[in-house]
Design an enzyme around this catalytic site. Structure first.
Site, PDB file in Angstrom:
ATOM      1  N   HIS A  64       0.941  -0.882  -0.025  1.00 46.36           N
ATOM      2  CA  HIS A  64       0.228  -0.140  -0.024  1.00 46.36           C
ATOM      3  C   HIS A  64       0.724   1.398  -0.160  1.00 46.36           C
ATOM      4  O   HIS A  64       0.804   2.071  -0.687  1.00 46.36           O
ATOM      5  CB  HIS A  64      -1.080   0.234   1.279  1.00 46.36           C
ATOM      6  CG  HIS A  64      -1.740  -1.399   1.209  1.00 46.36           C
ATOM      7  ND1 HIS A  64      -2.010  -1.617   2.710  1.00 46.36           N
ATOM      8  CD2 HIS A  64      -3.210  -1.384   1.031  1.00 46.36           C
ATOM      9  CE1 HIS A  64      -3.011  -2.688   2.740  1.00 46.36           C
ATOM     10  NE2 HIS A  64      -3.720  -2.597   0.949  1.00 46.36           N
ATOM     11  N   ARG A 111      -2.761  -6.969  -7.976  1.00 49.66           N
ATOM     12  CA  ARG A 111      -1.119  -6.951  -7.797  1.00 49.66           C
ATOM     13  C   ARG A 111      -0.785  -8.423  -9.375  1.00 49.66           C
ATOM     14  O   ARG A 111      -0.235  -8.469  -9.388  1.00 49.66           O
ATOM     15  CB  ARG A 111      -1.630  -7.261  -6.292  1.00 49.66           C
ATOM     16  CG  ARG A 111      -1.411  -6.779  -5.523  1.00 49.66           C
ATOM     17  CD  ARG A 111      -1.744  -7.015  -4.484  1.00 49.66           C
ATOM     18  NE  ARG A 111      -2.589  -8.035  -4.174  1.00 49.66           N
ATOM     19  CZ  ARG A 111      -3.539  -8.123  -3.842  1.00 49.66           C
ATOM     20  NH1 ARG A 111      -3.487  -7.269  -2.254  1.00 49.66           N
ATOM     21  NH2 ARG A 111      -4.681  -8.529  -3.273  1.00 49.66           N
TER      22      ARG A 111
END
Length: 167
Positions: A24, A97
């Protein structure tokens, strides 16, 4: 206003951040290079039962992201596009991702575009060393007594250890 007289460009990065990870933080750093202001929007709940309270998640995110200029961490609930409008932001940041994230993220982006066509959704990919890191995976490793220090800020690692010491 930004320093050069133009309107500040802002992006909202929403999530539960339960907990915030280095992945993050990597996306926030990347976004901070592109936008004047990055608002990390910590969702009250998204149908998930968070491990940490909203207040704890906001505190951890604030501390983990403290060294990045132009970042603010705020709690939010309700419809994301309404929060984005209230912040005066122009875009939503989402991380990808893996290919497996794409379908769900594409659906979210399409719905948000229908609800608020003036708000763009931008996708960023994390650095390769974080491509496999997720909050749920970090929580599971910590719950089983594994070392998560490579994946989260030191304060987050301590909070996870403290949480699981009580289990």
């Amino acid at each position: 206003m930004a320093d050069n007289g133009r309107m500040a460009r802002s992006i909202v990065y929403p999530g539960t951040f339960d907990p915030v990870t280095n992945g993050h933080a990597d996306l926030v750093q990347r976004a901070a290079r592109l936008f004047d202001r990055v608002i990390v929007a910590v969702a009250e709940h998204s149908g998930k039962r968070p491990c940490f309270s909203l207040e704890e998640r906001v505190t951890m995110a604030t501390r983990a992201l403290a060294g990045i200029d132009g970042v603010e961490v705020r709690p939010f609930s309700g419809l994301l596009v309404e929060f984005v409008r209230a912040c005066g932001a122009q875009a939503i940041l989402r991380g990808l991702r893996a290919v497996s994230d794409f379908e769900y993220e594409f659906q979210l982006a399409s719905m948000n575009r229908q609800l608020a066509p003036e708000i763009e959704t931008l996708f960023l990919t994390p650095a390769e060393q974080y491509a496999f890191v997720s909050s749920s995976l970090v929580r599971e490793v910590a719950r089983l007594g594994g070392d998560v220090s490579a994946f989260v800020h030191p304060e987050v690692a301590r909070a996870l250890a403290g949480r699981h010491d009580r289990d």
